[in-house]
Structures are given as structure tokens and as C-alpha cells.
Design a protein around this motif. Structure first.
Motif, short mmCIF file in Angstrom:
data_model
loop_
_atom_site.label_atom_id
_atom_site.label_comp_id
_atom_site.label_asym_id
_atom_site.label_seq_id
_atom_site.Cartn_x
_atom_site.Cartn_y
_atom_site.Cartn_z
N ALA A 1 41.91 -26.68 -7.02
CA ALA A 1 41.49 -26.02 -7.01
C ALA A 1 41.80 -25.13 -6.29
N SER B 1 35.10 -18.91 -15.49
CA SER B 1 35.75 -20.90 -15.42
C SER B 1 37.09 -20.51 -15.37
N PRO B 2 37.84 -20.05 -13.79
CA PRO B 2 38.99 -20.25 -13.84
C PRO B 2 39.11 -21.56 -13.11
N ILE B 3 38.37 -22.11 -13.15
CA ILE B 3 38.89 -23.67 -12.10
C ILE B 3 38.51 -24.80 -13.40
N TYR C 1 22.33 -13.81 -16.17
CA TYR C 1 22.42 -14.43 -15.45
C TYR C 1 21.15 -14.19 -14.34
N SER D 1 34.32 -8.14 -22.59
CA SER D 1 34.18 -9.25 -21.70
C SER D 1 34.54 -10.05 -23.51
N GLU E 1 36.95 -22.87 0.93
CA GLU E 1 38.59 -23.28 0.66
C GLU E 1 38.98 -22.53 -0.50
N ASN E 2 38.08 -21.70 -1.62
CA ASN E 2 39.20 -21.54 -2.70
C ASN E 2 39.55 -19.48 -3.04
N PRO F 1 35.53 -17.57 -8.34
CA PRO F 1 34.81 -19.15 -8.81
C PRO F 1 33.20 -19.11 -8.23
N HIS G 1 29.19 -8.24 -22.32
CA HIS G 1 29.26 -9.59 -21.98
C HIS G 1 29.86 -10.25 -23.61
N TRP G 2 29.57 -9.94 -24.46
CA TRP G 2 30.26 -10.10 -25.95
C TRP G 2 30.05 -9.72 -26.71
N GLN H 1 35.39 -24.86 -15.09
CA GLN H 1 33.92 -25.41 -14.35
C GLN H 1 33.53 -26.69 -13.81
N SER I 1 30.73 -21.24 -6.79
CA SER I 1 30.70 -22.58 -5.94
C SER I 1 29.07 -22.06 -4.88
N GLY J 1 31.22 -15.55 -8.68
CA GLY J 1 30.90 -15.40 -9.54
C GLY J 1 29.11 -16.21 -9.83
N ASP K 1 30.43 -11.25 -9.72
CA ASP K 1 30.35 -10.93 -11.12
C ASP K 1 28.76 -11.21 -11.12
N PHE L 1 27.46 -17.04 -12.10
CA PHE L 1 26.92 -17.77 -12.98
C PHE L 1 25.92 -18.45 -13.48
P1 NAD Z 1 34.18 -21.98 -11.83
O1 NAD Z 1 35.58 -22.88 -13.14
O2 NAD Z 1 34.10 -21.19 -11.50
O3 NAD Z 1 34.01 -23.37 -11.81
C1 NAD Z 1 32.28 -23.54 -11.22
C2 NAD Z 1 32.43 -25.34 -10.81
O4 NAD Z 1 33.55 -25.93 -10.48
C3 NAD Z 1 30.84 -24.90 -9.65
O5 NAD Z 1 29.74 -25.38 -10.17
C4 NAD Z 1 31.50 -26.58 -8.82
O6 NAD Z 1 31.17 -27.29 -9.66
C5 NAD Z 1 32.59 -26.67 -9.07
N1 NAD Z 1 33.47 -26.00 -8.18
C6 NAD Z 1 33.55 -24.84 -7.64
N2 NAD Z 1 34.75 -24.98 -6.04
C7 NAD Z 1 35.13 -25.94 -6.68
C8 NAD Z 1 36.35 -26.95 -5.73
N3 NAD Z 1 36.89 -26.26 -4.32
N4 NAD Z 1 36.84 -28.39 -5.83
C9 NAD Z 1 36.48 -28.72 -7.07
N5 NAD Z 1 35.30 -28.78 -7.80
C10 NAD Z 1 34.57 -26.95 -6.92
O7 NAD Z 1 33.38 -21.72 -13.66
P2 NAD Z 1 32.45 -20.76 -13.78
O8 NAD Z 1 30.84 -20.38 -13.14
O9 NAD Z 1 31.96 -20.85 -14.75
O10 NAD Z 1 33.21 -19.06 -14.07
C11 NAD Z 1 32.86 -18.42 -12.36
C12 NAD Z 1 32.39 -17.53 -13.02
O11 NAD Z 1 32.95 -16.26 -14.11
C13 NAD Z 1 30.79 -17.06 -13.62
O12 NAD Z 1 30.09 -17.43 -11.67
C14 NAD Z 1 30.41 -15.81 -13.81
O13 NAD Z 1 30.14 -14.93 -12.68
C15 NAD Z 1 32.08 -15.85 -14.75
N6 NAD Z 1 31.52 -16.23 -16.29
C16 NAD Z 1 32.06 -15.26 -17.09
C17 NAD Z 1 31.94 -16.10 -18.48
C18 NAD Z 1 31.74 -14.62 -19.28
O14 NAD Z 1 31.09 -14.78 -20.09
N7 NAD Z 1 32.07 -13.03 -19.22
C19 NAD Z 1 31.63 -16.41 -19.11
C20 NAD Z 1 31.48 -18.03 -17.86
C21 NAD Z 1 31.54 -17.53 -16.62
#
Ligand code: NAD
Length: 277
Positions: A215, A189-191, A51, A140, A241-242, A231, A109-110, A193, A233, A21, A46, A23
């Protein structure tokens, strides 16, 4: 390189279960970041019109030399692009920025239920699908209520619903509805954020037990639930790693322990779709 499984969507299109992702990836760093993700083995990107970094994704794709059909590309309609004609026009703009004649998945998106336009928008999505500008269409941040309305008033079941979903916000009811109606669940935001959640003692404990990072434990939980994840990064090491979660398995009771971290609506990190926009 990690072998990522695919999930077959309700229209027969296969989507890699694990993606990347973008974002909050700054536009001028996007091409380089996505290039690093390709190097780490990601083949599903994604992005979204909001964005502001579709050009960077397109540049990385062009420079990678990867055949177009080896990369799964998702983009999402901007919040001010609702409506039948605008939804198609915005996709045309995205295709230009991405440097391709089709995306693999186009999402609303929303829902912005206050505007009451998402049904009309969805009809535009059906048109874009029929014209081959996207191989699949989805939504979404839709709730069960929004999904039911689409089902009642239109002919196409969304291929996916991309929603906030992580152990503290497990969305069990919504996942149940998806399973019943053939809608794949994408977890944003699977992890969580990267904040707070990954320090939870349950997750640090399991990380020790499996000799993995917190993670990786959370991402493996998603994979075993059948969720599609991407996720984000900016660091090549974390990107590797992810995605490296396909050579171990969480036991059933450990899966349950992670699911028990659910805090219901209190675990939400992002906006409530019924109010946002
Ligand atoms: P995320 O859960 O993927 O967390 C990302 C953050 O976690 C990174 O910025 C970094 O700080 C940290 N991170 C990454 N890998 C790590 C690791 N191995 N160990 C520790 N910390 C780590 O959150 P996200 O970016 O909000 O969500 C992922 C993707 O989901 C976005 O990039 C986007 O594509 C999508 N998204 C969609 C919507 C929507 O409304 N449809 C909203 C938010 C995000």
C-alpha cells in the motif's frame, strides 16, 4: 508527525496532497474514525452528501479543537441535486451538517451526462464560490469530453477532477489533459480498494525492496506522479501506515514498472461515468 506537502490549485488555494476518505464509513462510526485520522496526522477529509456521514465529520472537527483553517474539507453534490439552485441549496445543507460556514472544495460527484444538467449545475457552483460558501470548486468522474464542454460554456476551470485512478487504471490521457489545463488530479480508490492490486507480485517485490508495505509503495507512486490521494481505512494502524510515505523515494524505473500495470478500461473497479446515474 508526518509532514504532508500541499499542492497549489489553479485559484491559489493550497490542498494537502494526502488526505482521508470516508466513503463507506458508517455514519455512527464516522466521528470516531475521523478523530483517529486527525490523531494520525491527516488534515484533509474527503466526504460527500451521498456518503451520509457529513454530521460525523462535523462532530469530529468540532471536538478536535483544530482551527478550521488547519483542516481541508471536501464534500460532493448528491446525484439527485443537479441544477443551479439545487446545487447551492444542497451545499447549504452540507454546511449545516458539517458545522462550518464554508468547505474548502465542493465537487460535482458524477456528471450524469444523460441528464444533460452539469453545465447548469456548474453555474450554481460558481455562485456558491462567489458567495464564499466554498473556497474552490471542482468536479469528479468527468471525462475529457465533459471538461471540454465546461471550458466552452462556462468561465471557471475546475480546480480538481477526482477520478478513479490506481496502477491498474492509470488514466494517462486524462492526466495529460489535466496537466495542460491546470486541473489537479485527485485519485479515488488509490490502492484499488485494497483488493487484488496489493497482491500483485510487482508491488510485493517492490515492497520488499524498499522495506515498505505494498500500500505504501502504491501511495508513494501517486505522490511522485503529483496525484492527490485520500485512502480510506477504519484502522488506526493502517491510517498511520498509509500516510507514512514521505521519507522514501521510488526510483524512475520502479515508477515505470508500476505504471506498466495499467490495464486500460479493463482495470476499472467502479462505474463508467458516461453511464453511471
Ligand atoms: P481505497 O483504494 O482507499 O481502499 C480502501 C480499502 O483498502 C479499505 O477499505 C481497506 O479494506 C483497504 N486498506 C486500507 N489501507 C490498507 C493498507 N494499508 N493495506 C491493505 N489494505 C488497506 O478505496 P476507496 O475507499 O474506494 O477510495 C478512497 C476514497 O476515495 C473514498 O473514501 C472516497 O473519499 C473517495 N472515493 C470517491 C469516489 C467518487 O466517485 N468521487 C468513488 C470512490 C471513492
Amino acid at each position: 508527525m508526518t509532514q504532508v506537502p500541499t499542492i497549489r490549485l489553479n485559484n491559489g488555494v493550497d490542498i494537502p496532497q494526502f488526505g482521508f476518505g470516508v466513503f463507506q464509513v458508517p455514519p455512527d462510526e464516522t466521528a470516531e474514525t475521523v478523530r483517529a485520522a486527525f490523531d494520525a496526522g491527516y488534515r484533509h477529509i474527503d466526504t460527500a452528501q451521498m456518503y451520509g456521514n457529513e454530521e460525523g465529520v462535523g462532530r469530529a472537527l468540532a471536538e478536535s479543537g483544530l482551527p478550521r483553517d488547519e483542516v481541508f474539507l471536501t464534500t460532493k453534490l448528491t446525484n439527485d441535486g443537479h441544477g443551479h439552485d439545487a446545487a447551492v441549496r444542497r451545499l447549504d445543507e452540507s454546511l449545516q451538517k458539517l458545522g462550518t460556514d464554508h468547505v474548502d472544495l465542493y465537487l460535482i460527484h458524477w456528471p450524469r451526462p444523460g441528464d444533460d444538467r452539469y453545465v447548469d449545475t456548474w453555474r450554481g457552483f460558481e455562485k456558491a464560490l462567489s458567495e464564499g460558501k466554498t473556497r474552490s470548486i471542482g468536479v469528479s468522474n468527468f471525462t475529457v469530453e465533459h471538461l471540454q464542454r465546461l471550458a466552452k460554456e462556462t468561465g471557471t476551470v475546475p480546480a480538481v477532477n477526482q477520478v478513479e485512478l490506481h496502477p491498474r487504471f492509470g488514466q494517462a490521457d486524462l492526466r495529460g489533459y489535466h496537466a495542460e489545463h491546470g486541473i489537479a488530479t485527485e485519485a479515488w480508490s488509490p490502492i484499488g480498494q485494497g483488493k487484488g492490486l496489493l497482491d500483485d507480485p510487482v508491488l510485493t517485490g517492490l515492497a520488499q525492496k524498499y522495506d515498505r508495505s505494498p500500500a505504501q509503495v502504491v501511495l508513494r507512486w501517486h505522490v511522485q506522479l503529483g496525484n492527490i490521494v485520500f485512502p480510506k481505512s477504519m484502522h488506526a494502524e493502517r491510517m498511520r501506515e498509509n500516510i507514512d510515505v514521505f521519507d522514501f523515494e521510488l526510483a524512475g524505473d520502479d515508477m515505470q514498472e508500476i505504471s506498466a500495470l495499467d490495464r486500460g478500461a479493463g482495470g476499472r473497479l467502479g462505474p463508467d461515468p458516461d453511464r453511471f446515474g
